[in-house]
Motif scaffolding. Structure first.
Motif, PDB file in Angstrom:
ATOM      1  N   LYS A  13       0.833  -1.202   0.000  1.00  0.00           N
ATOM      2  CA  LYS A  13       0.000   0.000   0.000  1.00  0.00           C
ATOM      3  C   LYS A  13       0.867   1.252   0.000  1.00  0.00           C
ATOM      4  O   LYS A  13       0.589   2.211  -0.729  1.00  0.00           O
ATOM      5  N   GLN A  60       2.388   1.724  -3.384  1.00  0.00           N
ATOM      6  CA  GLN A  60       1.379   2.203  -4.327  1.00  0.00           C
ATOM      7  C   GLN A  60       1.101   3.684  -4.139  1.00  0.00           C
ATOM      8  O   GLN A  60       0.961   4.431  -5.112  1.00  0.00           O
ATOM      9  N   LEU A  61       1.024   4.139  -2.893  1.00  0.00           N
ATOM     10  CA  LEU A  61       0.813   5.559  -2.627  1.00  0.00           C
ATOM     11  C   LEU A  61       1.948   6.399  -3.188  1.00  0.00           C
ATOM     12  O   LEU A  61       1.724   7.466  -3.756  1.00  0.00           O
ATOM     13  N   MET A  80       3.864   5.561  -5.735  1.00  0.00           N
ATOM     14  CA  MET A  80       3.754   5.513  -7.196  1.00  0.00           C
ATOM     15  C   MET A  80       2.625   6.418  -7.684  1.00  0.00           C
ATOM     16  O   MET A  80       2.764   7.065  -8.716  1.00  0.00           O
ATOM     17  N   ASP A  81       1.517   6.445  -6.971  1.00  0.00           N
ATOM     18  CA  ASP A  81       0.390   7.289  -7.363  1.00  0.00           C
ATOM     19  C   ASP A  81       0.724   8.772  -7.223  1.00  0.00           C
ATOM     20  O   ASP A  81       0.163   9.605  -7.940  1.00  0.00           O
ATOM     21  N   GLY A  82       1.614   9.088  -6.312  1.00  0.00           N
ATOM     22  CA  GLY A  82       1.987  10.476  -6.065  1.00  0.00           C
ATOM     23  C   GLY A  82       2.970  11.042  -7.080  1.00  0.00           C
ATOM     24  O   GLY A  82       3.215  12.235  -7.123  1.00  0.00           O
ATOM     25  N   LYS A  83       3.536  10.188  -7.899  1.00  0.00           N
ATOM     26  CA  LYS A  83       4.518  10.657  -8.894  1.00  0.00           C
ATOM     27  C   LYS A  83       3.854  11.171 -10.129  1.00  0.00           C
ATOM     28  O   LYS A  83       2.835  10.838 -10.542  1.00  0.00           O
TER      29      LYS A  83
END
Length: 61
Positions: free
Chosen positions: A52, A55-56, A58-61
Motif C-alpha cells: 500500500k 502504491q501511494l 507511485m500514485d503520487g509521482k
C-alpha cells in the motif's frame, strides 16, 4: 514471504525481527499450526502495508 518482504524494501534484520516477534526462539519448523498461521498473518500485514505504501508513492509521482 521473506523474499517478498525483502523485495518490498525491508532489510533482512527487520524481517528476522518480525519473525522473532511471533516465534520467539522457536524455529519455524517447530511451530504448531496455530502459531504458524499467526506468523503468516503477521508477516502478511507487513507485506500489505509495504504494498500500500509503495502504491501511494507511485500514485503520487
Amino acid at each position: 514471504m521473506k523474499k517478498q518482504m525483502l523485495d518490498l524494501g525491508y532489510v533482512e534484520g527487520e524481517v528476522n525481527a518480525f519473525i522473532h516477534d511471533v516465534t520467539g526462539d522457536q524455529p519455524i519448523e517447530k511451530l504448531n499450526k496455530q502459531d504458524y498461521q499467526e506468523l503468516i498473518e503477521y508477516l502478511g500485514s507487513y507485506i500489505s502495508f509495504a504494498r500500500k505504501s509503495k502504491q501511494l508513492v507511485m500514485d503520487g509521482k
